[in-house]
Design an enzyme around this catalytic site. Structure first.
Site, PDB file in Angstrom:
ATOM      1  N   ASP A  97      18.124  48.689  94.135  1.00  9.77           N
ATOM      2  CA  ASP A  97      18.428  48.845  92.716  1.00  9.77           C
ATOM      3  C   ASP A  97      19.906  49.185  92.530  1.00  9.77           C
ATOM      4  OD1 ASP A  97      18.249  49.193  89.974  1.00  9.77           O
ATOM      5  OD2 ASP A  97      16.402  50.348  90.086  1.00  9.77           O
ATOM      6  N   CYS A 154      18.425  45.070  85.103  1.00  6.22           N
ATOM      7  CA  CYS A 154      17.198  45.209  85.885  1.00  6.22           C
ATOM      8  C   CYS A 154      16.006  44.382  85.418  1.00  6.22           C
ATOM      9  CB  CYS A 154      16.811  46.682  85.919  1.00  6.22           C
ATOM     10  SG  CYS A 154      15.280  46.982  86.781  1.00  6.22           S
ATOM     11  N   ASN A 208      20.862  43.496  90.509  1.00  4.25           N
ATOM     12  CA  ASN A 208      22.027  43.141  89.691  1.00  4.25           C
ATOM     13  C   ASN A 208      23.257  43.713  90.382  1.00  4.25           C
ATOM     14  OD1 ASN A 208      20.282  45.369  87.724  1.00  4.25           O
ATOM     15  ND2 ASN A 208      22.213  46.071  88.611  1.00  4.25           N
ATOM     16  N   HIS A 255       9.032  48.476  86.043  1.00  5.55           N
ATOM     17  CA  HIS A 255       9.999  48.225  84.966  1.00  5.55           C
ATOM     18  C   HIS A 255       9.765  46.898  84.249  1.00  5.55           C
ATOM     19  CE1 HIS A 255      14.420  49.069  83.591  1.00  5.55           C
ATOM     20  NE2 HIS A 255      13.506  49.480  82.715  1.00  5.55           N
ATOM     21  N   HIS A 289      20.041  53.391  92.401  1.00  2.00           N
ATOM     22  CA  HIS A 289      20.154  53.615  90.965  1.00  2.00           C
ATOM     23  C   HIS A 289      20.397  55.101  90.683  1.00  2.00           C
ATOM     24  CE1 HIS A 289      19.126  53.577  86.678  1.00  2.00           C
ATOM     25  NE2 HIS A 289      19.052  52.257  86.717  1.00  2.00           N
TER      26      HIS A 289
END
Length: 575
Positions: A37, A76, A286, A132, A222
């Site tokens: 992430d 995300c 990403n 998510h 993240h």
């Protein structure tokens, strides 16, 4: 004695390995999909960085196929939806922003996801970590979308230790699930370790009479919640005392734990005699939030921009594929690869027929990557966000974009070099490469490829992106829809020079193609925040709130002052 894999043979010792390899030809491979992430392009060693060692990740990359020309989505939820549907987010209504915990929508229920396709091919399917992709009703959650089990969280982030997710002022609650049940027993345990232990347990307990699909979606690297965004065990952070910036030092600890996880998963595959017939895909979701964006300290150097932008730093991803089914492993793939391609590619790897998947945006690149053939992909849409009036497209070597950053154009810059000028003894190349050779992943890989990792230095050089120093006349922004920017990516990967006025024909071609894509955009599905989702109504845990009777106040005002009322959610989600 020789081992078998498509496209060539490698001298090895031992009849057992030969027997396993021959059998693997007739079995569907195990598929391990590891998603980091917010990992930046410059946060992995195989792209040339020596500041933060990633020995296990690098060992797999150097003995597999490094994806140098690989693209993901800017943020995300769009990326994860593209990964699991094979559809570009403009075609699922998920091209704008992410799904926040109180928002009642997700991937439309009528759309089939990768695990559902793999279940039909006989796979056991498990997801560990982040979801998510919707949680308002149970039908949107992982075990109702093709996964046999899920251990992890439903929102977009959480604290690494207390597992509380803060989605906005007043919206704060515990978010850790085992299937549909709240997993309160893991409070206080470090998230990366929890997900690693669960992934290893899934592998150890797997019934090898069927193939395994394991989707390991880490929280790392993240940011956590605003009160403690960067978290790692103190003894791990202490390894990086040579990094002067405190936030980057904490980030290094988070990344070290992520890399350690990869090594433990690979070792579990080896110990259970599954590695010889596995496909391991590693990807970021990403680009990295660099320069303090989102209270993080990732790095995309020398690429421009950050997560949530359509600059190269927001969408050019760190990724690789590893498998004994790769011919001539230990190479860099220069072919264009997009995150939507993984669904048909993995279906093909699993022995399925991608032509039966219907109208999707992804392309089957299994033969392209395993046999090093020309790619059928010659273009891709970066993104169209109709609410932010932002768009970008790549055709061949050319990229068109405008209004790439809606968070303020201070994020349109180049952030770094983040360790490229590090002189500490721990960051010397010979020290870094020795760590790779001695990593858990390297030792596991060498049971299949004894001569693996023999060309690490040349692969590092080939997979790096190099740019001249930022020129004084570098293009500062691309704000105008009437006058978008045009960049030639192979010669200008850092997006210094806007060539729109120099190549008007190219501009017209890309603008015409972008217009065609724009005509297919599904309106964004984003919904206002439902105050009834607030964890304070549900024992301070995030939950699938619309499956239950509403709390005492079923109509409230959300944080933006929008008056909400219930609507036919199921009808909306089924489209």
């Amino acid at each position: 004695m020789k081992s078998c894999y498509p496209g060539g043979c490698l001298a090895v010792a031992g009849l057992l390995l030969l027997t396993m390899c021959v059998a693997a030809r007739h079995q569907r491979p195990h598929i391990i999909l590891i998603v980091a992430d917010d990992l930046g392009f410059n946060d992995v060693g195989f792209h040339g960085s020596t500041q933060i060692p990633t020995p296990n990740i690098d060992a797999l990359a150097y003995s597999g196929v490094i994806l140098k020309n690989y693209y993901v989505q800017p943020i995300c939820t769009p990326s994860r939806s593209a990964l699991l549907t094979g559809l570009h987010p403009i075609h699922t209504g998920l091209s704008h922003d992410v799904i926040y915990g109180p928002q009642p929508y997700g991937i439309p229920l009528g759309m089939q996801l990768l695990p559902q396709y793999l279940q039909k091919l006989g796979f056991a399917t498990h997801v560990v970590g982040k979801w998510h992709l919707g949680m308002a009703i149970k039908e949107l959650t992982p075990t109702h979308r093709g996964f046999n089990s899920h251990f992890g969280y439903w929102t977009g982030h959480e604290d690494y230790y207390d597992h509380m997710s803060q989605e906005g002022p007043g919206f704060w609650g515990y978010d850790m699930r085992r299937n549909m049940d709240v997993a309160s027993d893991v409070y206080g345990k470090y998230a990366t370790d929890l997900f690693t232990e669960e992934a290893v347990s899934v592998i150890n307990q797997h019934n090898q009479s069927q193939p395994l699909f394991l989707y390991l979606a880490h929280l790392a690297v993240h940011s956590g919640n605003p009160y403690a965004p960067l978290q790692a065990p103190a003894d791990v952070v202490a390894k990086f005392s040579y990094i002067k910036d405190e936030n980057r030092r904490k980030f290094a600890g988070m990344l070290w734990k992520l890399d350690e996880s990869v090594g433990r998963v690979v070792e579990a595959l080896r110990a259970n005699q599954m590695l010889h017939n596995s496909v391991i895909l590693f990807s970021t979701d990403n680009g990295g939030p660099a320069g303090g964006f989102n209270q993080n300290a990732a790095s995309n150097w020398p690429l421009r921009g950050v997560k949530a932008s359509v600059w190269e730093g927001g969408v050019r991803g760190a990724g690789f594929m590893w498998s004994p089914h790769i011919a001539n492993p230990g190479r860099v793939a220069h072919q264009m690869v997009h995150i939507t391609d993984w669904l048909p590619t993995l279906i093909s790897a699993a022995g399925g027929d991608p032509s039966t998947l219907g109208s999707i945006d992804g392309l089957d690149l299994w033969e392209t990557l395993t046999q090093n053939r020309l790619s059928p992909r010659t273009e891709f849409l970066v993104n169209i966000d109709p609410w932010q009036n932002s768009a970008a497209i790549r055709i061949g070597d050319w990229k068109l974009l405008y209004n790439p950053q809606s968070y303020g154009h201070q994020w349109d810059n180049w952030f770094g070099p983040d360790g490229r000028n590090e002189t500490a003894p721990e960051t010397q190349l010979d020290v870094i490469l020795e760590q790779v050779r001695n990593s858990l992943a390297a030792k596991a890989v060498k049971t299949i490829y004894p001569d693996a990792l023999s060309n690490m230095e040349s692969l590092r050089l080939e997979s790096e992106v190099e740019c001249n120093p930022i020129p004084g006349n570098a293009t500062q922004s691309c704000n105008s829809e009437d006058q978008p920017c045009l960049f030639h990516i192979p010669s200008d990967p850092c997006e210094y020079h806007n060539l729109a006025t120099v190549y008007p024909v190219h501009m017209n071609i890309l603008r015409a193609k972008l217009k065609i894509y724009n005509a297919t955009v599904v309106p964004p599905r984003n919904q206002p925040w439902d105050p009834n989702a607030n964890p304070k109504f549900w024992d301070y845990s995030w939950t699938n709130w619309l499956d239950y009777s509403p709390p005492s106040l079923s109509v409230q005002e959300n944080e933006h002052g929008n008056h909400l009322e219930f609507y036919d959610l199921y009808g909306d989600l089924s489209n």
